[in-house]
Design a protein around this motif. Structure first.
Motif, PDB file in Angstrom:
ATOM      1  N   GLY A  85      33.937  35.022 -29.509  1.00 38.17           N
ATOM      2  CA  GLY A  85      32.515  34.714 -29.469  1.00 38.17           C
ATOM      3  C   GLY A  85      32.111  34.133 -28.140  1.00 38.17           C
ATOM      4  N   VAL A  86      30.805  34.046 -27.918  1.00 41.24           N
ATOM      5  CA  VAL A  86      30.284  33.484 -26.682  1.00 41.24           C
ATOM      6  C   VAL A  86      30.423  31.966 -26.728  1.00 41.24           C
ATOM      7  CG1 VAL A  86      28.681  35.370 -26.289  1.00 41.24           C
ATOM      8  CG2 VAL A  86      27.966  33.446 -27.693  1.00 41.24           C
ATOM      9  N   PRO A  87      30.523  31.293 -25.568  1.00 41.11           N
ATOM     10  CA  PRO A  87      30.460  31.887 -24.232  1.00 41.11           C
ATOM     11  C   PRO A  87      31.825  32.195 -23.621  1.00 41.11           C
ATOM     12  CG  PRO A  87      30.247  29.517 -24.065  1.00 41.11           C
ATOM     13  CD  PRO A  87      30.403  29.819 -25.528  1.00 41.11           C
ATOM     14  N   PHE A  88      32.928  31.706 -24.238  1.00 41.73           N
ATOM     15  CA  PHE A  88      34.225  31.886 -23.581  1.00 41.73           C
ATOM     16  C   PHE A  88      35.213  32.656 -24.452  1.00 41.73           C
ATOM     17  CE2 PHE A  88      33.509  27.353 -24.689  1.00 41.73           C
ATOM     18  CZ  PHE A  88      34.128  27.344 -25.929  1.00 41.73           C
ATOM     19  N   GLY A  93      43.345  38.743 -33.060  1.00 41.47           N
ATOM     20  CA  GLY A  93      42.070  38.564 -32.376  1.00 41.47           C
ATOM     21  C   GLY A  93      41.210  39.803 -32.542  1.00 41.47           C
ATOM     22  N   VAL A  94      39.963  39.627 -32.965  1.00 44.44           N
ATOM     23  CA  VAL A  94      39.016  40.729 -33.076  1.00 44.44           C
ATOM     24  C   VAL A  94      38.017  40.594 -31.936  1.00 44.44           C
ATOM     25  CG1 VAL A  94      37.240  41.820 -34.496  1.00 44.44           C
ATOM     26  CG2 VAL A  94      39.305  40.896 -35.563  1.00 44.44           C
ATOM     27  N   VAL A  95      37.960  41.598 -31.085  1.00 50.03           N
ATOM     28  CA  VAL A  95      37.181  41.507 -29.849  1.00 50.03           C
ATOM     29  C   VAL A  95      36.062  42.542 -29.899  1.00 50.03           C
ATOM     30  CG1 VAL A  95      37.276  41.459 -27.343  1.00 50.03           C
ATOM     31  CG2 VAL A  95      39.313  40.886 -28.681  1.00 50.03           C
ATOM     32  N   GLN A  96      34.835  42.048 -29.966  1.00 52.78           N
ATOM     33  CA  GLN A  96      33.678  42.928 -29.891  1.00 52.78           C
ATOM     34  C   GLN A  96      32.978  42.811 -28.552  1.00 52.78           C
ATOM     35  OE1 GLN A  96      31.296  43.364 -33.484  1.00 52.78           O
ATOM     36  NE2 GLN A  96      32.482  41.731 -34.447  1.00 52.78           N
ATOM     37  N   ALA A  97      33.331  41.809 -27.777  1.00 56.13           N
ATOM     38  CA  ALA A  97      32.707  41.620 -26.468  1.00 56.13           C
ATOM     39  C   ALA A  97      33.581  40.713 -25.627  1.00 56.13           C
ATOM     40  CB  ALA A  97      31.310  41.023 -26.615  1.00 56.13           C
ATOM     41  N   LEU A  98      33.551  40.935 -24.331  1.00 50.46           N
ATOM     42  CA  LEU A  98      34.140  40.033 -23.350  1.00 50.46           C
ATOM     43  C   LEU A  98      33.006  39.639 -22.405  1.00 50.46           C
ATOM     44  CD1 LEU A  98      37.534  41.821 -22.580  1.00 50.46           C
ATOM     45  CD2 LEU A  98      37.211  39.711 -23.858  1.00 50.46           C
ATOM     46  N   ALA A  99      32.271  38.617 -22.805  1.00 46.08           N
ATOM     47  CA  ALA A  99      31.044  38.262 -22.106  1.00 46.08           C
ATOM     48  C   ALA A  99      31.179  37.019 -21.253  1.00 46.08           C
ATOM     49  CB  ALA A  99      29.921  38.053 -23.121  1.00 46.08           C
ATOM     50  N   ALA A 120      29.513  32.943 -17.338  1.00 45.05           N
ATOM     51  CA  ALA A 120      29.925  32.068 -16.238  1.00 45.05           C
ATOM     52  C   ALA A 120      28.929  32.164 -15.085  1.00 45.05           C
ATOM     53  CB  ALA A 120      31.328  32.447 -15.768  1.00 45.05           C
ATOM     54  N   ARG A 121      28.448  33.383 -14.807  1.00 47.70           N
ATOM     55  CA  ARG A 121      27.437  33.531 -13.749  1.00 47.70           C
ATOM     56  C   ARG A 121      26.106  32.907 -14.171  1.00 47.70           C
ATOM     57  NH1 ARG A 121      29.803  38.750 -13.531  1.00 47.70           N
ATOM     58  NH2 ARG A 121      28.105  39.564 -14.845  1.00 47.70           N
ATOM     59  N   GLU A 122      25.779  33.039 -15.462  1.00 50.74           N
ATOM     60  CA  GLU A 122      24.494  32.525 -15.938  1.00 50.74           C
ATOM     61  C   GLU A 122      24.461  31.008 -15.928  1.00 50.74           C
ATOM     62  OE1 GLU A 122      21.652  32.816 -19.957  1.00 50.74           O
ATOM     63  OE2 GLU A 122      23.524  33.964 -19.820  1.00 50.74           O
ATOM     64  N   TYR A 123      25.556  30.365 -16.362  1.00 48.05           N
ATOM     65  CA  TYR A 123      25.555  28.907 -16.504  1.00 48.05           C
ATOM     66  C   TYR A 123      26.384  28.198 -15.430  1.00 48.05           C
ATOM     67  CZ  TYR A 123      23.543  29.873 -21.078  1.00 48.05           C
ATOM     68  OH  TYR A 123      22.731  30.299 -22.090  1.00 48.05           O
ATOM     69  N   ARG A 124      27.022  28.967 -14.550  1.00 51.22           N
ATOM     70  CA  ARG A 124      27.839  28.415 -13.472  1.00 51.22           C
ATOM     71  C   ARG A 124      28.930  27.473 -14.004  1.00 51.22           C
ATOM     72  NH1 ARG A 124      22.704  28.888 -11.311  1.00 51.22           N
ATOM     73  NH2 ARG A 124      22.616  30.065  -9.355  1.00 51.22           N
ATOM     74  N   LEU A 125      29.591  27.930 -15.056  1.00 47.37           N
ATOM     75  CA  LEU A 125      30.715  27.222 -15.654  1.00 47.37           C
ATOM     76  C   LEU A 125      31.884  28.199 -15.784  1.00 47.37           C
ATOM     77  CD1 LEU A 125      28.875  25.212 -18.472  1.00 47.37           C
ATOM     78  CD2 LEU A 125      29.854  24.288 -16.356  1.00 47.37           C
ATOM     79  N   PRO A 126      33.128  27.692 -15.734  1.00 43.38           N
ATOM     80  CA  PRO A 126      34.303  28.591 -15.696  1.00 43.38           C
ATOM     81  C   PRO A 126      34.669  29.169 -17.064  1.00 43.38           C
ATOM     82  CG  PRO A 126      35.032  26.324 -15.608  1.00 43.38           C
ATOM     83  CD  PRO A 126      33.529  26.277 -15.586  1.00 43.38           C
ATOM     84  N   PHE A 127      33.707  29.774 -17.755  1.00 38.80           N
ATOM     85  CA  PHE A 127      33.998  30.380 -19.054  1.00 38.80           C
ATOM     86  C   PHE A 127      35.024  31.501 -18.930  1.00 38.80           C
ATOM     87  CE2 PHE A 127      29.399  29.137 -20.055  1.00 38.80           C
ATOM     88  CZ  PHE A 127      29.782  27.927 -20.608  1.00 38.80           C
ATOM     89  N   ALA A 184      19.997  38.525 -21.279  1.00 37.26           N
ATOM     90  CA  ALA A 184      21.210  38.581 -20.450  1.00 37.26           C
ATOM     91  C   ALA A 184      22.044  39.811 -20.743  1.00 37.26           C
ATOM     92  CB  ALA A 184      22.040  37.316 -20.668  1.00 37.26           C
ATOM     93  N   SER A 185      22.210  40.151 -22.024  1.00 37.98           N
ATOM     94  CA  SER A 185      22.998  41.331 -22.376  1.00 37.98           C
ATOM     95  C   SER A 185      22.139  42.455 -22.910  1.00 37.98           C
ATOM     96  CB  SER A 185      24.071  40.964 -23.401  1.00 37.98           C
ATOM     97  OG  SER A 185      23.473  40.501 -24.604  1.00 37.98           O
ATOM     98  N   LYS A 186      21.150  42.139 -23.740  1.00 35.33           N
ATOM     99  CA  LYS A 186      20.347  43.181 -24.380  1.00 35.33           C
ATOM    100  C   LYS A 186      19.302  43.793 -23.448  1.00 35.33           C
ATOM    101  CE  LYS A 186      22.488  42.991 -28.243  1.00 35.33           C
ATOM    102  NZ  LYS A 186      23.376  44.118 -28.634  1.00 35.33           N
ATOM    103  N   GLY A 187      18.929  43.102 -22.363  1.00 35.20           N
ATOM    104  CA  GLY A 187      18.044  43.692 -21.357  1.00 35.20           C
ATOM    105  C   GLY A 187      16.647  43.985 -21.839  1.00 35.20           C
ATOM    106  N   LEU A 188      16.159  43.212 -22.816  1.00 40.28           N
ATOM    107  CA  LEU A 188      14.819  43.489 -23.335  1.00 40.28           C
ATOM    108  C   LEU A 188      13.749  43.283 -22.266  1.00 40.28           C
ATOM    109  CD1 LEU A 188      13.170  44.351 -25.713  1.00 40.28           C
ATOM    110  CD2 LEU A 188      13.302  42.037 -26.656  1.00 40.28           C
ATOM    111  N   ASP A 189      13.983  42.438 -21.289  1.00 41.31           N
ATOM    112  CA  ASP A 189      13.022  42.274 -20.196  1.00 41.31           C
ATOM    113  C   ASP A 189      12.864  43.567 -19.409  1.00 41.31           C
ATOM    114  OD1 ASP A 189      15.744  41.840 -19.466  1.00 41.31           O
ATOM    115  OD2 ASP A 189      15.086  41.036 -17.538  1.00 41.31           O
TER     116      ASP A 189
END
Length: 891
Positions: free
Chosen positions: A608-611, A626-632, A637-644, A710-715
């Protein structure tokens, strides 16, 4: 259909070229297992007889030496002592080479196969050749003071010791550890009886040395009889000369690898005594040091038994590669080593002088101050013995050989400088072996998936240090110390006990992170529920742990139990990110309690997000998938500037078994963790989606999903629609809820299209498919996707899809069912949107191909494949841990 990526090969096995390579890498060796050991035997169960035999052999040798002190005249005892030391070196060399080489080949080949026959014959010739060399060298070394009788006994003993090693290697490779332990004890028993009889008959030291040969001869015959069937069995087709040459080359390559590591390790373990004896010229001052090694090497004896048991399990079983089943076996062995080794080290290091005097003569026990550094060196040597097993089985050997060689050179120099002062020598030994043990652990951790940052050592070492502290305080009181030592030992045995399961249905503890009813929940939680509710229909007991949300309670939906974690969060439940952080904190701190309460067969960590992952395999002894549906994490990390992303890399590396929802994601996981077993199980589509062909179709455009940018791009979709709104008649309908809803409404106002955008809110159930079927076009503007469930459902209803040409979506949205444009190209997206919105005939033609494109996506097949993987993981772990296999549960 579920797809499986096999584990990466080790690159160091000849099994791929072998005609015997027919079995699965993780298949239990039913044919190889001897009558003493069934296919599901545990590592602990195999190590017990070997450990007991080591204790009995040591006690027998020690008792025999004390007996001969009284039975032999001093000159003859001196000769016997010198020659027995030579034979000890020969036995060490023999036990470190041929048995391990043959054990590897036996474990990797089928019974009666050409490869096994070639291995046995080659090792027999190798043993004979080395026995002649050792006989010549040994006799030459002692010829100046040993007479003809002792020399003849020495030569015969060398021959028999080497032949005995062949049978030992065969039994080790077949995992017949009870037989192997019995032969070791029988050899010493025969030698003691023959030695006493020979000395009493007046044959002196010659008879005592000849007893070595007779004891080894008896067990050599027994070992050769055990391998006779495979040596003469010709059920397999004969191989060609080229195949035999290739097999022989592989055998010698592995002989160099295994033998080199074993010999260097043995040299390192004894180098301090050898160098000190050479520098002191055989001075008796070294005797207390050597005597205390009897106690200090106990951890090494125990871990040598573990290494002997786990080695055949790590060898690729008639197929290339190293499977997660073998990784699990090694992790079990390492865990037992840390628990038992740390406990034994703590007990011996704090041993009172009065207790040591029960084992050692009083004048040696007076030097007990040497015990702490010596036993630390023994524990470090034990760690080296366990960790190097991985490289003997899988390779590569070069890092370990270079490390051991450098340690021998540097250690030899250090021992020479400190040999005059025994405490300094003992601490030098502890320092050198400790450094090698740490480096070996680091190398092994990189080689074995799921071994953990500290290779599982943190907990046992902390517990061992605490036990040592208590025992040190009680050291002045031997009786109290003995009681405390017993309590510490019982605690270690309890910690090392095999896992027992209570009867009942198959149980899954799913760390699901997100409840599908939670506002803003994504497709990942829907997939989790669709899979788990089908498990429940099959009789599986599923508990899903998820982050709390306003109004969440412990509920059972479709047979699946949802448990918010933590159950009560108070006002913080309304704060952004607080529930997710609280969920991860609860998993890290309470997983052990939850596992004991729910007693699952398998623990599932949903990334799950964020890490993504919190390294659950390091938090529990239960098997983990481990069930992996995303590696986000990189995007977060770029969005929040944290080492996720750093945490995510650790989490992926911690898993041995992973489920990916797409081929692209599976390939990425394989790149990040080549040692893991990765199975691709795509999402399904509800059959109800295929039955919406009668729904009236409008001219509007539709977005369905989480309201997020951030991921869905609705903007991006809003900006593209704003460009084409003047030329299209259909409005834009947006269904869903999410964290950026207010921001997106504001953007629509800013773009001047608020009157053309209709916010429908959350829509689920049958209404979801009716909504998809009623649209002319479904817009999926995602910046990245792991599967694209909305796109698949839209195609199932016969509605075309417009998307960016990104991984995973590009495999689903092909040119015959939709349109893809370059990622992030807003102009191209707007142009394609206008073209499709104004061409209903083209949209209808694309949509007509949609149902056939996704017909293979079936939840029932996905659930069946995923449950089969869970069962495989849990049953494989049970075979590696439990003393006896338990029958599979019924579904």
């Amino acid at each position: 259909m579920p797809r499986t990526r096999p584990p990466a090969g080790s690159g160091d096995t000849p099994a791929a070229a072998s005609p015997d390579a027919t079995a699965s890498p993780d298949a239990p060796p039913a044919a190889d297992a001897g009558p003493d050991t069934p296919a599901g035997d545990s590592i602990g169960r195999g190590a017990v007889p070997l450990t007991a035999s080591a204790v009995l052999v040591g006690a027998g040798n020690y008792g025999l030496s004390l007996m001969l002190v009284h039975l032999l005249p001093a000159p003859q005892f001196a000769v016997y002592s010198a020659l027995s030391s030579v034979l000890l070196s020969v036995g060490t060399l023999a036990g470190a080479t041929v048995p391990w080489v043959l054990a590897r080949e036996v474990a990797a080949s089928a019974p009666g196969s050409a490869r096994r026959r070639l291995s046995v014959r080659s090792c027999l010739w190798l043993a004979l050749g080395l026995s002649l060399l050792c006989s010549a060298a040994a006799c030459g070394a002692v010829a100046s003071y040993a007479g003809p009788g002792p020399l003849a006994g020495l030569a015969a003993a060398c021959l028999m010791i080497w032949l005995n090693s062949v049978g030992a290697g065969y039994l080790q490779g077949c995992r017949r550890f009870v037989s192997l332990a019995g032969l070791r004890v029988a050899e010493v028993a025969v030698r003691i009886v023959v030695t006493v009889a020979a000395v009493l008959a007046g044959w002196g030291s010659a008879g005592a040395i000849g007893a070595f040969a007779i004891g080894a001869a008896v067990t050599s015959v027994a070992g050769l009889l055990a391998l006779q069937g495979d040596l003469t069995d010709r059920r397999s087709a004969e191989t060609t000369a080229r195949e035999r040459a290739a097999q022989r080359a592989g055998l010698w390559r592995h002989a160099g690898t295994v033998g080199g590591i074993q010999v260097l390790a043995c040299v390192l373990f004894t180098l301090d005594v050898v160098v000190a004896a050479a520098v002191q010229g055989g001075s008796a001052d070294l005797a207390p040091y050597q005597a205390l090694l009897v106690l200090a090497r106990v951890p090494l004896f125990l871990s040598t038994a573990l290494a002997t048991v786990v080695f055949p399990r790590l060898v690729p079983a008639r197929a290339p590669g190293r499977g997660p089943g073998r990784s699990e076996a090694f992790r079990v062995a390492v865990r037992l080593h840390w628990i038992i080794g740390a406990t034994v080290t703590a007990v011996i290091a704090t041993c009172p002088d009065e207790v040591a005097g029960l084992v050692l003569p009083q004048h040696y026990a007076a030097s007990a101050a040497l015990l702490p550094p010596l036993v630390l060196a023994g524990f470090a040597s034990a760690t080296i013995a366990v960790m190097t097993v991985v490289f003997q089985a899988w390779g590569p050997s070069r890092p370990v050989i270079v490390t051991l060689s450098a340690a021998c050179l540097l250690g030899g120099a250090g021992y020479a400088l400190t040999s005059a002062h025994l405490p300094a020598l003992a601490w030098s030994s502890a320092t050198v072996t400790g450094a090698v043990a740490v480096l070996g652990t680091v190398l092994a951790r990189r080689r074995v998936a799921g071994l953990g940052p500290a290779a599982g050592a943190a907990g046992p070492l902390v517990a061992g240090a605490a036990g040592a502290g208590v025992l040190m305080l009680l050291r002045p009181h031997p009786v109290l110390w003995a009681v405390a030592a017993l309590a510490v030992a019982l605690g270690a045995l309890y910690a090392a006990r095999p896992r027992r399961r209570r009867p009942g249905p198959y149980r899954v503890l799913h760390l699901g992170f997100e409840d599908p009813l939670q506002p803003g929940a994504g497709g990942g939680s829907i997939r989790t529920h669709e899979i788990n509710r089908r498990f429940a229909v099959r009789g599986v007991e599923v508990t899903v742990l998820c982050a709390p949300w306003p109004g969440s309670t412990v509920t059972v939906r479709d047979g699946v139990r949802y448990l918010p974690l933590p159950t009560r969060l108070g006002p913080l439940v309304h704060k952004r990110f607080a529930p997710q952080l609280a969920y991860y904190a609860a998993v890290l701190t309470r997983l052990g309690l939850l596992v004991r309460r729910h007693d699952p067969d398998v623990v599932v960590e949903e990334f799950g997000v964020p890490f993504s992952s919190v390294c659950v395999p390091h938090l529990t002894r239960r098997p983990v998938v481990g069930v992996v549906q995303a590696l986000a994490a990189e995007a977060k990390a770029r969005e929040y500037r944290l080492p996720f992303d750093v945490v995510e890399r650790r989490g992926v590396a911690s898993h041995s078994w992973l489920v990916a929802v797409s081929d692209g994601l599976g390939a990425e996981l394989g790149r990040r963790n080549p040692a893991a077993h990765i199975q691709v199980v795509p999402n399904g589509v509800d059959p109800a989606a295929f039955s919406r062909c009668t729904v009236p179709r409008g001219d509007h455009l539709l977005y369905l999903g989480r309201l997020e940018t951030a991921s869905k791009g609705l903007d991006l979709l809003l900006r593209a629609y704003a460009r084409v709104a003047p030329v299209v008649t259909g409005d834009l309908h947006i269904a869903g809820h999410g964290p950026h809803a207010h921001r997106l409404r504001a953007l629509a106002d800013e773009l001047g299209i608020s009157d053309r955008v209709h916010w429908l809110g959350h829509i689920d159930g049958p209404d979801r498919f009716d909504l998809l079927a009623s649209a002319r076009l479904v817009c999926v503007p995602s910046r990245y996707e792991t599967f694209g469930m909305v796109a698949a459902e839209a195609l199932a209803t016969g509605t075309p899809v417009l998307a960016f040409d990104i991984p995973n979506l590009c495999d689903l949205v092909t040119d015959d069912v939709g349109v893809r444009v370059p990622p992030g190209d807003l102009d191209a997206y707007a142009k394609a949107l206008a073209a499709l919105a104004t061409d209903p005939a083209h949209c209808a033609a694309l949509g007509a191909n949609g149902p056939a494109r996704v017909r293979h996506l079936d939840w029932e097949r996905a659930a069946e494949a995923q449950l089969a993987l869970y069962r495989r993981v849990s049953e494989g772990a049970s075979q590696a841990v439990n003393p006896s296999p338990r029958p599979p549960r019924q579904h």
